[in-house]
Design a protein around this motif. Structure first.
Motif: not given
Length: 563
Positions: A22-23, A25-30
């Protein structure tokens, strides 16, 4: 046997127990995809195994020393730190704007854990620098950020935090260090600080101190405290260290453990400082650094516990007493519970790190509340588990554990500080039942909802284990409801057992997930059974204590206790 980073454990937890997906999957940690994370952790493990672990004994036998006002580090520490800095490990979670990698805190937490397991004394230096980076990134002016962050992130400079004074430990508001305004916008800082970890060293160009002090018009208590950046050398506009500032290391403490980490008494004599954040609001900025350090210290406890387990396991396999001692039932009990507790503490710490990452990436209030709730649990349980496992490691060694040459005693001595610093575990527990329960326990109840839902889903596959976890979570829910109905003194009296009970419930939850991921049969399922049937039942006694309130504790006077 020397320490070996348990890469397989990290990968299993981040894939199946506390998923990093999930992390990523975020833009910040792609960028934090599995292949990239595996490559980072593999390289970090190589650094820990081959460079840092061999330094641990040298730091214990040849402590840091003070010579002519300069701290001289233990043999090999300079090269070890340069390997950390040059490899970019200080920069792992820092902002790319100032030269950092911007990776998730979960990845940084794993690297911090393995470094602590390899050499806790040296790992403390980059840990504090990373905490200072976090504080400056959130609270400092653009000018301070531009000057200090690139140097700290690169490892050219190191950072410390200066809170404690002889009369002001946990009661930070009692500090006496003074700040006075200078005509040029700087401040003159005067006072003495104690217990300053890595307050000086001989392998960076500058040591940057974040110092709490009170301005003349600052109010009493913590609300009147300001935070200042006070470097060892005054940098010019290009960031080159210039003249020495008016500060010095007065002495080094002689400690039970972590001998390679210099713990300094610092004196500031009108030293030049720059304000970080707003005047009289320094505690908010310092808490940013402290909260980052609290999770990191919890992972230190896990790292040393892992090292102690590895050492005990190797000894048990080698030691012959009526056959190899690993075949003795009590030794099996000790080793099995050590491993089970390390897994639980590691998973709780990584769950906290993932919550921090999700909160940062999404801005979600629920994730922020989850991270806030888990921070004192991760710090308290991780460090208490570190002490228990290291102590048990000494016991596995028998008489040889009491002999320094085996190294088992060093691990016990080193880890013993972790329940004390960055807020004692008693303070962590009071934070959990006080500030973190100011929502009426809603964040705690949401977490327990997840535990119970997972346990319900597992009943058809692992009914006995799932039932035990569900029942423990329900007992924790009822205890939480009773807790928030109590007065604060009664809450505080039961805070420590409540925290430990919550951690056991979470440990059972994560062990159950591990067993399910394995398919319900195999070594992880057996380890889950050991935790759930042997350790989790202790939560009932802990909750009984947590419900007792404070009346009996205060019924005994100081004179009664002394008689």
């Amino acid at each position: 046997m020397t320490y070996r980073a348990p890469l397989g454990e990290y990968q299993f937890i981040l894939n199946h127990v506390v998923p990093l997906a999930p992390v990523a999957g975020t833009e910040r940690f792609a960028e934090a995809q599995p292949d990239m994370v595996d490559a980072v952790l593999t390289e970090a493990a190589r650094l820990c195994d081959e460079v840092l672990a061999p330094l641990n004994r040298a730091g214990d036998l040849t402590p840091a020393r003070l010579e002519n006002g300069v701290v001289r580090s233990s043999p090999g520490f300079k090269d070890g730190f340069r390997a950390i800095a040059d490899g970019g490990w200080v920069a792992l979670a820092a902002s790319p704007e100032f030269g950092g990698m911007g990776l998730p805190q979960a990845v940084n937490s794993v690297v911090g854990e393995m470094m602590a397991g390899a050499c806790l004394s040296l790992q403390l230096n980059p840990l504090l620098t990373q905490g200072q980076i976090e504080a400056l990134d959130h609270h400092a002016s653009d000018e301070i950020k531009a000057l200090y962050l690139p140097k700290l992130i690169s490892g050219e400079w190191s950072g410390t935090m200066n809170l404690t004074e002889p009369q002001a430990g946990s009661d930070v508001g009692a500090l006496r260090t003074k700040a006075e305004r200078n005509d040029d916008g700087t401040y003159a800082i005067t006072g003495q600080k104690i217990f300053i970890t890595w307050g000086d060293c001989d392998f960076v160009q500058n040591v940057c101190h974040l110092v709490l002090a009170r301005l003349p018009d600052g109010g009493e208590g913590t609300k009147g405290i300001s935070l200042f950046m006070v470097p060892k050398f005054l940098p010019d506009g290009e960031g080159k260290p210039g003249p020495a500032n008016s500060l010095k290391v007065v002495s080094l403490e002689h400690k039970l453990g972590i001998h390679g980490s210099p713990t300094c008494v610092m004196s500031y004599e009108g030293a030049t400082g720059w304000l970080v954040g707003e005047e009289h609001k320094g505690m908010a900025a310092m808490f940013t650094m402290m909260n980052a350090a609290r999770l990191a210290v919890g992972m230190q406890g896990v790292g040393v516990a892992e090292a102690a387990f590895q050492k005990a396991l190797a000894y048990a396999n080698e030691r012959q007493q009526m056959g190899a001692i690993i075949n003795h039932p009590d030794v099996r009990r000790m080793l099995s519970t050590m491993k089970a507790e390390v897994f639980a503490a590691r998973a709780i710490g990584l769950a906290c790190a993932v919550a921090l990452d999700m909160a940062r990436a999404t801005g979600s209030a629920e994730w922020q509340a989850r991270a806030a709730l888990l921070t004192p649990i991760a710090k308290g349980y991780g460090t208490d588990a570190g002490c228990r496992v290291a102590e048990t490691g000494v016991q596995v060694h028998g008489g040889m554990g009491f002999i320094e040459e085996t190294g088992a005693a060093q691990l016990y001595r080193d880890v013993r500080i972790t329940p004390i610093y960055e807020g004692t575990n008693g303070i962590q527990a009071m934070d959990l039942v006080g500030r973190k329960m100011s929502d009426g326990g809603e964040a705690a109840q949401r977490l327990l909802d997840e535990v119970e839902a997972d346990a319900e889903a597992a009943r058809s596959r692992l009914p006995d284990l799932a039932g035990a976890v569900w029942a423990a979570a329900e007992a924790q829910r009822e205890a939480t409801e009773a807790l928030v109905a109590q007065g604060m003194l009664d809450r505080f009296a039961g805070a420590a057992p409540y925290l430990h009970a919550f951690a056991l419930v979470l440990g059972g939850h994560f062990h159950l997930r591990a067993a399910l991921a394995e398919g319900g049969a195999g070594p992880r399922t057996t380890l889950a059974k050991i935790f759930i049937t042997r350790l989790l039942p202790r939560h009932a006694a802990l909750l009984a204590e947590a419900r007792e309130g404070s009346e009996d504790l205060y019924a005994l006077s100081p004179e009664d206790l002394a008689s």
